[in-house]
Design a protein around this motif. Structure first.
Motif, mmCIF file in Angstrom:
data_model
loop_
_atom_site.group_PDB
_atom_site.id
_atom_site.type_symbol
_atom_site.label_atom_id
_atom_site.label_comp_id
_atom_site.label_asym_id
_atom_site.label_seq_id
_atom_site.Cartn_x
_atom_site.Cartn_y
_atom_site.Cartn_z
ATOM 1 N N TYR A 162 -3.510 3.829 -1.458
ATOM 2 C CA TYR A 162 -3.928 2.943 -2.352
ATOM 3 C C TYR A 162 -3.515 1.496 -1.798
ATOM 4 O O TYR A 162 -2.415 1.630 -1.152
ATOM 5 N N THR A 163 -4.293 0.677 -1.835
ATOM 6 C CA THR A 163 -3.934 -0.663 -1.127
ATOM 7 C C THR A 163 -4.145 -1.856 -2.065
ATOM 8 O O THR A 163 -5.111 -1.935 -2.825
ATOM 9 N N GLY B 209 -2.915 -4.648 4.904
ATOM 10 C CA GLY B 209 -2.552 -3.420 3.907
ATOM 11 C C GLY B 209 -3.532 -2.473 4.591
ATOM 12 O O GLY B 209 -3.415 -2.084 5.740
ATOM 13 N N ASP C 114 0.891 -1.184 0.016
ATOM 14 C CA ASP C 114 -0.036 -0.059 -0.155
ATOM 15 C C ASP C 114 0.652 1.564 -0.090
ATOM 16 O O ASP C 114 2.018 1.231 0.191
ATOM 17 N N THR D 70 -6.181 -3.978 -6.456
ATOM 18 C CA THR D 70 -5.865 -2.837 -5.772
ATOM 19 C C THR D 70 -6.748 -1.731 -6.073
ATOM 20 O O THR D 70 -7.427 -1.857 -6.962
#
Ligand code: GLP
Length: 241
Positions: A180-181, A140, A67, A152
């Motif tokens: 963002y993961t 994450g 992430d 993602t």
């Protein structure tokens, strides 16, 4: 699911580093999924020590991190790119061009996430994914309630995560609100998963996640359904199991 009970943080870190080393030795061109947070720092330190002794070679390894904060660039000392360079990549012989972190500077979430999914696929998928565990069971940045089928994606961080992370920022307002993961689906597609967890403050969530029901309310609980998960935890984190 295999659970290794380590006496303390140092021993947890050594055991986790042993598992990662074995992966790199068995498959020198492996894809490592890596994690940030305070828990894996000892693992990275141990790997660096063995690398310095000449026991490990990362020159053919590719890495993909879980992430990144949306809005932070790699030179911001709170970005996860910076963390990885500083705590690991700068100290080993990994080819930096083959170390990937979601692009926090890309304001277009859809583009940034699609690109990251592509990177993971092009690399051939993740051989070993290292994970930490959030107090609310997040892995994450997949917070409680995250759909299990996501790759993602961009997430809004929960108040609790913002609160837990604010110690690293000067002011609470500086803590990014989005990240963002890799999604749960991406994580579950890794061939092997290694989760490290330490400290009494994680004991309750460890019990809930690994002895309780599998539910999106506790993202880490999904790991019960993966066929190759190793949890390396210290006594304190396992004190409620
Ligand atoms: C952050 C990271 C997670 C990490 C979690 C726990 O939210 N995005 O990947 O697992 O923190 O961190 P710590 O190991 O510091 O408890």
């Amino acid at each position: 699911m295999v659970i290794y009970r380590a006496a303390d943080y140092a021993s947890m870190s050594r055991k986790a580093a042993n598992i990662i080393s074995a992966q790199v030795i068995m498959k020198p061109d492996c894809v490592l999924g890596l994690a940030t947070g305070s828990t894996p720092i000892g693992t990275y330190k141990q790997l660096i020590e063995w690398y310095n002794k000449g026991d490990l070679d990362f020159s053919r390894v590719t890495s993909v991190n879980l992430d990144e904060y949306k809005g932070l660039s790699g030179d911001n000392d709170q970005s996860y790119r910076y963390f990885m360079n500083h705590n690991f990549f700068d100290h080993i012989n990994i080819d930096k061009a083959r170390t990937f972190v979601p692009d926090g500077t890309d304001p277009d979430s859809e583009h940034a996430c699609a690109r990251y999914n592509e990177i993971i696929r092009e690399a051939g998928g993740i051989d070993l994914q290292l994970l930490g565990l959030g107090h609310n069971g997040h892995i994450g940045f997949n917070e409680p309630g995250s759909a299990f089928e996501k790759e993602t994606h961009c997430v809004d961080l929960t108040e609790r995560t913002i609160e837990a992370n604010k110690r690293f920022f000067e002011k609470e307002e500086d803590v990014p609100r989005q990240a963002y993961t890799m999604g749960i689906k991406t994580i579950m597609q890794a061939k092997k998963i290694l989760l490290v967890v330490s400290g009494e403050d994680k004991a309750e969530i460890v019990k809930t996640a690994f002895q309780g029901p599998v539910t999106p309310a506790v993202p880490a609980s999904i790991l019960q359904l993966h066929n190759d998960v190793t949890i390396v935890a210290d006594e304190a984190a396992l004190s409620k199991m």
